[in-house]
Design a protein around this motif. Structure first.
Motif, short mmCIF file in Angstrom:
data_model
loop_
_atom_site.label_atom_id
_atom_site.label_comp_id
_atom_site.label_asym_id
_atom_site.label_seq_id
_atom_site.Cartn_x
_atom_site.Cartn_y
_atom_site.Cartn_z
N ARG A 52 32.01 33.29 -31.57
CA ARG A 52 31.60 33.85 -32.70
C ARG A 52 29.73 34.01 -32.59
NH1 ARG A 52 31.50 31.95 -37.58
NH2 ARG A 52 33.93 32.76 -37.49
N ALA A 53 29.23 33.37 -31.46
CA ALA A 53 27.98 33.11 -31.66
C ALA A 53 27.43 34.19 -30.79
CB ALA A 53 27.06 31.32 -30.83
N ASP A 54 28.79 34.73 -29.99
CA ASP A 54 28.79 35.75 -28.07
C ASP A 54 27.72 35.31 -27.65
OD1 ASP A 54 29.11 37.41 -26.58
OD2 ASP A 54 28.56 38.72 -28.01
N THR A 55 27.54 33.51 -26.58
CA THR A 55 26.51 33.55 -25.80
C THR A 55 27.39 34.32 -24.44
OG1 THR A 55 27.78 31.78 -24.65
CG2 THR A 55 26.34 31.26 -26.68
N GLY A 56 28.10 35.36 -24.11
CA GLY A 56 28.47 35.58 -23.10
C GLY A 56 29.67 34.72 -22.29
N ARG A 57 29.65 33.27 -22.71
CA ARG A 57 30.71 33.23 -21.56
C ARG A 57 31.30 31.77 -22.87
NH1 ARG A 57 26.60 28.74 -18.23
NH2 ARG A 57 25.44 27.86 -19.72
N GLN A 116 42.25 26.75 -23.72
CA GLN A 116 43.52 26.12 -24.49
C GLN A 116 43.26 26.21 -26.36
OE1 GLN A 116 44.95 22.28 -23.34
NE2 GLN A 116 46.09 21.71 -25.58
N LEU A 117 41.89 25.41 -26.33
CA LEU A 117 41.58 24.84 -27.65
C LEU A 117 41.35 26.52 -28.64
CD1 LEU A 117 40.60 23.70 -30.50
CD2 LEU A 117 38.25 23.25 -28.69
N ILE A 118 40.62 27.43 -27.19
CA ILE A 118 40.33 29.04 -28.06
C ILE A 118 42.03 29.52 -28.43
CG2 ILE A 118 39.97 31.45 -27.19
CD1 ILE A 118 37.09 29.97 -25.79
N ASP A 119 42.71 29.37 -27.58
CA ASP A 119 44.10 30.21 -27.61
C ASP A 119 44.69 29.97 -29.18
OD1 ASP A 119 44.36 31.65 -26.00
OD2 ASP A 119 44.96 29.71 -24.54
N GLU A 120 44.50 28.69 -29.56
CA GLU A 120 44.55 27.83 -31.12
C GLU A 120 43.96 28.23 -31.89
OE1 GLU A 120 45.58 23.97 -30.14
OE2 GLU A 120 47.13 23.52 -29.30
N THR A 121 42.96 28.09 -31.78
CA THR A 121 41.68 29.06 -32.90
C THR A 121 42.15 30.64 -33.28
OG1 THR A 121 40.58 27.37 -31.95
CG2 THR A 121 39.83 29.60 -33.03
N ALA A 168 37.45 36.81 -26.19
CA ALA A 168 37.54 36.15 -25.37
C ALA A 168 38.39 35.44 -24.74
CB ALA A 168 37.13 34.62 -26.58
N LEU A 169 38.60 34.86 -23.60
CA LEU A 169 39.27 34.83 -22.94
C LEU A 169 40.19 35.78 -22.27
CD1 LEU A 169 41.76 32.02 -24.30
CD2 LEU A 169 39.29 31.86 -22.83
N HIS A 170 39.33 37.22 -21.80
CA HIS A 170 39.52 38.43 -21.80
C HIS A 170 40.42 39.28 -22.57
CE1 HIS A 170 37.44 37.36 -17.66
NE2 HIS A 170 38.41 36.28 -17.12
N HIS A 171 39.97 38.62 -23.77
CA HIS A 171 40.86 39.66 -24.63
C HIS A 171 42.60 39.63 -24.58
CE1 HIS A 171 37.78 42.53 -24.16
NE2 HIS A 171 37.92 42.70 -25.78
N ALA A 172 42.48 37.50 -24.41
CA ALA A 172 43.81 37.32 -24.71
C ALA A 172 44.43 37.29 -25.57
CB ALA A 172 44.25 35.78 -24.42
N GLU A 197 50.19 43.69 -23.29
CA GLU A 197 49.86 45.41 -24.14
C GLU A 197 48.91 45.44 -25.08
OE1 GLU A 197 52.00 47.07 -27.74
OE2 GLU A 197 53.02 45.55 -26.75
N LEU A 198 48.90 44.02 -26.06
CA LEU A 198 48.35 44.01 -26.93
C LEU A 198 47.04 43.44 -26.40
CD1 LEU A 198 50.00 41.09 -29.01
CD2 LEU A 198 50.18 43.40 -29.69
N THR A 199 46.68 42.55 -25.31
CA THR A 199 45.20 42.69 -24.59
C THR A 199 44.68 43.68 -23.69
OG1 THR A 199 46.46 40.47 -23.25
CG2 THR A 199 44.22 41.98 -22.45
N GLY A 200 45.56 44.79 -23.66
CA GLY A 200 45.10 45.98 -23.20
C GLY A 200 43.96 46.91 -25.26
N LEU A 201 46.27 46.71 -25.71
CA LEU A 201 45.10 47.29 -27.20
C LEU A 201 43.59 46.18 -28.28
CD1 LEU A 201 46.47 48.86 -29.67
CD2 LEU A 201 47.41 45.86 -30.34
N LEU A 202 43.63 45.09 -27.95
CA LEU A 202 41.90 44.50 -28.15
C LEU A 202 41.20 45.49 -27.30
CD1 LEU A 202 43.54 41.26 -28.28
CD2 LEU A 202 42.77 42.60 -30.39
#
Length: 205
Positions: A52-57, A116-121, A168-172, A197-202
């Motif tokens: 959420r702090a959005d540091t760009g990486r 991997q942690l971001i995906d589960e988050t 995050a993670l290219h809109h996964a 498809e959902l990546t494109g939607l996001l």
């Protein structure tokens, strides 16, 4: 098929997915594994705050450990994420063994532990939106196509509330949203294509 049967079908399908079973087993277990779920959620919360702090990486693992409350550590980080993590979501998908689950596991297989942690988050953060959908499907009578539209609408509502995490993670997308749409399609949709498809939607929202 009757309207009641359609409703039961949609709600039952979503409560019986691999990711729903994974989360339910960890969150409801009353023995020592339950403490592991508390550890996981502490790391999910810290990860969400850092993103959420959005540091760009993506944050590094040390930043995640430092952000965990009451206290994180290298040991607990690697119990939650990485190749030797306990009860990772992707492992359950791979072990289920169906073509859809294996493909979904491949889509979400990450070399980097923080990724991997971001995906589960994302799954953890999206879950309240998903639970609301399941409650609605139990009370209403959506067909599979309408239910699919509602999953997409819930995803966009989540993304509006959590824009940095969604990006995050290219809109996964959250893996559970992908799995839900694959399940609701009755075998007509492939996990990889739904994820795209959902990546494109996001990305386009």
């Amino acid at each position: 098929m009757t309207a009641i049967a359609i409703t039961d079908c949609c709600s039952t399908m979503l409560t019986g997915t691999v990711i729903a079973d994974w989360r339910r087993r960890l969150a409801r277990d009353r023995n020592r594994e339950r403490s592991h779920w508390r550890t996981k959620t502490a790391y999910y919360r810290a990860t969400a705050e850092l993103v959420r702090a959005d540091t760009g990486r993506p944050p590094g693992w040390r930043a995640v450990v430092d952000a965990v409350r009451p206290q994180g550590s290298r040991t607990t980080f690697y119990e939650v994420a990485g190749d030797h993590a306990r009860h990772p979501m992707v492992r359950d998908l791979a072990r289920e063994g169906s073509l859809d689950s294996i493909q979904l596991a491949l889509v979400y297989r990450r070399v980097d532990a923080v990724a991997q942690l971001i995906d589960e988050t994302k799954v953890w953060s999206f879950w309240e939106y998903r639970e609301e959908l399941v409650r609605r499907f139990e009370a209403e009578t959506p067909g599979p196509d309408e239910a699919g539209r509602e999953v997409r609408a819930a995803l966009l509502a989540w993304a509006a509330d959590h824009p940095e995490l969604a990006a995050a993670l290219h809109h996964a997308p959250p893996a559970c949203a992908v799995e839900d749409l694959v399940v609701l399609s009755g075998g007509r949709a492939m996990a990889m294509r739904v994820a795209q498809e959902l990546t494109g939607l996001l990305r386009a929202r």
